[in-house]
Design an enzyme around this catalytic site. Sequence first.
Site, short mmCIF file in Angstrom:
data_model
loop_
_atom_site.label_atom_id
_atom_site.label_comp_id
_atom_site.label_asym_id
_atom_site.label_seq_id
_atom_site.Cartn_x
_atom_site.Cartn_y
_atom_site.Cartn_z
N TYR A 1 -17.06 29.26 96.52
CA TYR A 1 -15.69 29.63 96.16
C TYR A 1 -15.06 30.62 97.14
CZ TYR A 1 -18.37 33.47 94.03
OH TYR A 1 -19.23 34.51 93.81
N HIS B 1 -22.63 37.50 93.63
CA HIS B 1 -22.43 38.29 92.40
C HIS B 1 -23.79 38.77 91.88
CE1 HIS B 1 -21.15 39.43 88.41
NE2 HIS B 1 -22.06 38.61 87.93
N ARG C 1 -17.60 42.90 97.69
CA ARG C 1 -18.96 42.51 97.36
C ARG C 1 -19.48 41.62 98.49
NH1 ARG C 1 -18.56 38.37 93.14
NH2 ARG C 1 -19.16 36.93 94.77
#
Length: 376
Positions: free
Chosen positions: A279, A270, A266
């Site tokens: 993160y 998100h 990805r």
Amino acid sequence: MTLHGHVPPEPDLVQLLTPEGVRVEHPDFPLDITEDEIGALYRDLVLVRRFDSEATALQRQGELGLWASCLGQEAAQVGAGRALRTQDMAFPTYREHGVAWCRDVDPVTLLGMFRGVSLGGWNPNENNFNLYTIVLGAQALHAVGYAMGVTRDGAVGTGEPARDTAVLAFFGDGASSQGDVNEAFIWAAAGNLPVVFYCQNNQWAISEPVERQSRIPLFQRAAGFGFPGVRVDGNDVLACLAVSRMALNEARSGQGPTLIEAYTYRMGAHTTSDDPTRYRLSEELETWKHRDPIERVRAYLVREAGVGSGFFDGIEAEAEALAVRIRAACRELADPAPLDIFDNVYVDMTDELAAQKADFAEYLESFEAPAQGATR
Ligand SMILES: Cc1ncc(C[n+]2csc(CCOP(=O)(O)OP(=O)(O)O)c2C)c(N)n1
């Protein structure tokens, strides 16, 4: 050796086009494809990416409430989408814009849900593309239910290409931890159902990395349920097409389910509400940029097929026109009437729901009509 010392073999990543754009053979997954067809796949990838980036921009400009980008996953989606036949049914999550494209769902329609003006907006039976599913993994069970129906209709293993039907269920690495997905695996195996489970392992379930969810590569889980699992390079559109074609053919012919793990990444957040820099390490992103699904097809077309710049310019112009069209059409999507919320809950309106609708209508009428010329 001890039980806990046993290490499963390294997974074989099925690849037919390297990140440098070189065609390679895989003994188990031959692909009969012309250069024109590869050019058509390239067009799909570019247009899907353009649509996706335009939708992200529309969200940033306040035209959409949210957007779940498929940036980096175009090959995984187009490869699977182009392996479908008309009569097959696809069950997406909320990120399968590339599959929607292959099913001829107008991209503008996809925006309605993210703009908050529709609860889906397309007829799943018109293009054999089910509505987006936000509840993680639920669609795996819907797909299995549909596959049971297909089996009972006698539309599997007849040998008639236009009749035999397969079902393709999409979900992510995170969703593969859901009970629903694991139940779907059991039912599909028990009934030998014509369903292909297509897991796009994009490495992250929002901020949760896949390593924290599974001790083994995801495709190896299939063995525990009794059907084949295969890991494919999810950034290689040719490999995704070849593997999906084979799994769907086997499903249609009555050989039962398969799990495909499309190993991808990805590239963006998100959703537009997420900040992956909190993160995720930037080195990881850099590594994956070198595996870009579009660049490798372009490199192949230029170097090995000798395709000239006119072809690429034409597709760029088409992508630009698509962006202009969806931008204008997005702004014109009409707000729904408040009472519409009652209309598609059940196939037939129930008495209870009709009463609720009537109450709500009365409530709406209790407001004074705005004065002529007044703005909200
Ligand atoms: C049943 C359920 N639990 C939690 C959520 C909240 N949620 C939305 S997306 C997401 C992560 C999904 O990750 P993955 O399945 O890997 O798909 P991706 O978004 O990475 O494509 C979570 C936990 C949800 N939508 N449904």
